[in-house]
Scaffold this active site. Structure first.
Site, PDB file in Angstrom:
ATOM      1  N   GLU A 170       0.821  -1.216   0.000  1.00 53.27           N
ATOM      2  CA  GLU A 170       0.000   0.000   0.000  1.00 53.27           C
ATOM      3  C   GLU A 170       0.854   1.264   0.000  1.00 53.27           C
ATOM      4  OE1 GLU A 170      -4.012  -1.802   2.037  1.00 53.27           O
ATOM      5  OE2 GLU A 170      -2.753  -0.570   3.310  1.00 53.27           O
ATOM      6  N   GLU A 362      -5.366  -8.570  -1.031  1.00 53.94           N
ATOM      7  CA  GLU A 362      -6.010  -8.440   0.283  1.00 53.94           C
ATOM      8  C   GLU A 362      -7.487  -8.197   0.061  1.00 53.94           C
ATOM      9  OE1 GLU A 362      -4.572  -5.701   3.247  1.00 53.94           O
ATOM     10  OE2 GLU A 362      -2.505  -5.967   2.590  1.00 53.94           O
TER      11      GLU A 362
HETATM   12  C1  BGP Z   1      -4.376  -3.118   4.973  1.00 58.73           C
HETATM   13  C2  BGP Z   1      -3.004  -3.556   5.416  1.00 58.73           C
HETATM   14  C3  BGP Z   1      -2.953  -4.826   6.181  1.00 58.73           C
HETATM   15  C4  BGP Z   1      -4.183  -5.134   6.986  1.00 58.73           C
HETATM   16  C5  BGP Z   1      -5.489  -4.673   6.381  1.00 58.73           C
HETATM   17  C6  BGP Z   1      -6.682  -4.694   7.307  1.00 58.73           C
HETATM   18  O1  BGP Z   1      -4.418  -1.739   4.863  1.00 58.73           O
HETATM   19  O2  BGP Z   1      -2.151  -3.736   4.303  1.00 58.73           O
HETATM   20  O3  BGP Z   1      -1.741  -4.903   6.855  1.00 58.73           O
HETATM   21  O4  BGP Z   1      -4.053  -5.140   8.318  1.00 58.73           O
HETATM   22  O5  BGP Z   1      -5.417  -3.392   5.848  1.00 58.73           O
HETATM   23  O6  BGP Z   1      -6.642  -3.601   8.165  1.00 58.73           O
HETATM   24  P1  BGP Z   1      -6.828  -3.755   9.732  1.00 58.73           P
HETATM   25  O7  BGP Z   1      -5.815  -4.746  10.147  1.00 58.73           O
HETATM   26  O8  BGP Z   1      -6.591  -2.418  10.295  1.00 58.73           O
HETATM   27  O9  BGP Z   1      -8.213  -4.231   9.911  1.00 58.73           O
END
Ligand code: BGP
Length: 469
Positions: A170, A362
């Protein structure tokens, strides 16, 4: 639903959110070891023992068991990251840490045992802390050289074991969270536009350099960029809302355009001009940027609406960035608005723009799960809500491929095993097919339990998506 035979089904994690063992076998601290509250509060001065990421889900000691579970679901690919500070504990060390290199050798060998391809993120929000402290992270041009040394080391060491790489997780998050995205310790409100664009430039050059080096070391390597994928809709058809949305989208395309086209497009130059930025970019930098990526990968959880007069509407919540609420959508327990069709829309916009393969690396639902008192049909958590979420998103992926002709390489669901969340650094926000017994207060046995979604995803992979409806 039709998915191509070679579609890469799998799951995704990041070292700092699951490995734990934060200072074992010579590992140095990363910025995450100093972020006990995620992005919600600033970094801590010293290591706070309540920081759940220090132990994570202890994947460092459970990787064999965890990879076996991934294999049982039939994973073709496992997205994971290398903790940079396991390899170069301070980031600017002379020599790499052999113990750290060995750990990932073991992980990749374990994957190979089951025919799982690793997809490795080189930098997933885990810049070595020393680089943040001494150099203010990516604000310093020196980071390009340190990153170059690190990637050269791992590309060489893991040649033949890893074929899929992502340069930065990201990368566009630098606009919103410069500490997490670029290891910059100076608080955001003390940073100028000049600082942010310059740091982004350093990361972009480093990313293109990694693509170049990765291809030179092994022409078989496929190297991608990765962005926080966000679908933005105008809140109304008022042309002012449409223009506001266009402006917002440009900030998103800034990174994918440079990565996929190999240069700063004209609108990016205008953006900088308007913000009074004079970029320090050498001729050599611009030459390096011409090393474009093999694929574009992104995370997708939600969409948002943009309005020219946002104060008139209810504010939305979201993954690192927010807009105003969309009245047509439901939201998760964390207020992220769920929008499967927004994924089809995003896949189309990226593919129309670049005609290069896309990889959804993701996607998933962060939710509170309840462990059943006893096992039911082999599972311990009845997470129908997660199954529904993923089914609906995958149905849209299939439409993007079959109805719209978009090329999608694969899908790795986020947090395929429960882990510590990035934004809030908590355990109770779970994404996994596998439940891990660990709680927000740090208690728990670290025991793994299968959820109902475990069996569902296994079936999805077994039938190559035929059960998606
Ligand atoms: C993305 C990141 C991840 C992950 C995901 C979910 O932005 O790349 O590392 O954690 O989001 O977010 P969160 O863990 O805050 O729910």
């Amino acid at each position: 639903m039709k998915f191509p035979k070679e579609f890469l089904w799998g799951g995704a994690t990041a070292a700092n959110q699951c490995e734990g063992a934060w200072n074992e076998d010579g590992k140095g601290a990363s910025i995450q070891d100093y972020m006990p509250h995620g992005i919600m509060q600033g970094p801590s001065e010293v290591i706070d023992e309540h920081n759940l990421k220090l132990k994570g889900i202890d994947l460092y000691h459970h990787y064999k068991e965890d990879i076996a579970l991934f294999a049982e679901m039939g994973f073709k690919v496992y997205r994971m990251s290398i903790a940079w500070s396991r390899i170069f504990p301070n980031g600017d060390d002379e020599k790499p840490n052999e113990k750290g290199l060995e750990f990932y050798d073991n992980v990749f060998d374990e994957c190979k045992k089951y025919g799982i391809e690793p997809l490795v993120t080189l930098s997933h929000y885990e810049t070595p802390y020393h680089l943040a402290k001494k150099y203010d992270g990516w604000r310093s041009r020196d980071l390009i050289g340190f990153y170059e040394k690190y990637v050269r080391t791992v590309f060489t060491r893991y040649k033949g074991k890893v074929h899929y790489w992502i340069t930065f997780n990201e990368i566009n998050s630098i606009w919103h969270f410069p500490l997490m995205g670029a290891g910059i310790l100076t608080p955001k409100n003390s940073l100028s536009a000049q600082d942010l664009y310059q740091a982004a430039h350093h990361e972009l050059v480093a990313s293109a350099l990694a693509t170049k080096i990765g291809h030179e070391i092994d022409p078989e390597n496929k190297i991608g960029c990765m962005v926080l994928g966000l679908t933005s809709y105008p809140r109304t058809c008022d042309p002012d809302d449409v223009i506001a949305t266009m402006e917002e989208s440009k900030r998103g395309y800034f990174f994918t355009d440079i990565h996929m086209r190999g240069y700063y497009p004209s609108y990016t130059l205008k953006m900088m001009e308007k913000e009074g930025v004079v970029l320090n970019a050498t001729d050599e930098d611009l030459e390096i940027l011409k090393n474009t990526c093999d694929f574009l990968s992104f995370s997708y959880y939600m969409s948002k609406c943009i309005a020219s007069n946002p104060e008139q509407y209810e504010k939305g919540k979201g993954n690192l960035t927010t807009g105003v609420k969309n009245p047509y959508l439901q939201e998760s327990q964390w207020g992220w608005q769920i929008d499967p069709k927004g994924l089809r829309y995003l896949l189309n916009t990226y593919y129309d723009r670049y005609q290069k393969p896309l990889f959804i690396v993701e996607n998933g639902l962060g939710a509170k799960d309840t462990l059943l008192m006893e096992e039911k049909d082999g599972y311990w958590v009845e997470d129908d809500y997660r199954i529904q979420y993923m089914n609906d998103h995958l149905a849209q992926v299939s439409k993007a491929m079959n109805d719209d002709g978009v090329e999608v390489m694969g899908y790795t669901s986020w947090g395929c095993i429960d882990l510590i969340s990035a934004s809030t650094a908590e355990m109770k926000k779970r994404y996994g097919f596998i439940y891990v017994d660990r709680n927000n207060d740090g208690t728990g046995s670290f025991k793994r339990y299968k959820k109902k979604s475990f069996y569902w995803y296994k079936k999805v992979i077994e039938t190559n998506g035929q059960i998606i409806s």
